[in-house]
Scaffold this motif. Structure first.
Motif: not given
Length: 71
Positions: A45-50
């Protein structure tokens, strides 16, 4: 019949580092979870968000456990 015993899974604490192409950790996330699958979901999710992050490192107790890269 319930014997009154309580079953709890111990949570462990993880550090997620969102790392840019230049090696700078521009995002840090701390997560308490009872298993690595939940932590890996959050790392993805962090990779998608940032979008500035090229990878996410998953750390626990000073040890690098996983590195997830952008596909």
């Amino acid at each position: 019949m319930h014997d009154g015993a309580v079953s709890l899974e111990a949570e462990e604490y993880y550090t997620l580092l969102g790392v840019r192409a230049d090696g700078v950790a521009s995002v840090v996330d701390l997560i308490a979870a009872s298993g690595l699958p939940r932590v890996l979901d959050r790392a993805n999710a962090l990779l998608r968000e940032h979008r500035s992050c090229d990878l996410v490192e998953v750390w626990r107790d000073g040890s690098l456990l996983e590195t997830l890269t952008r596909h």
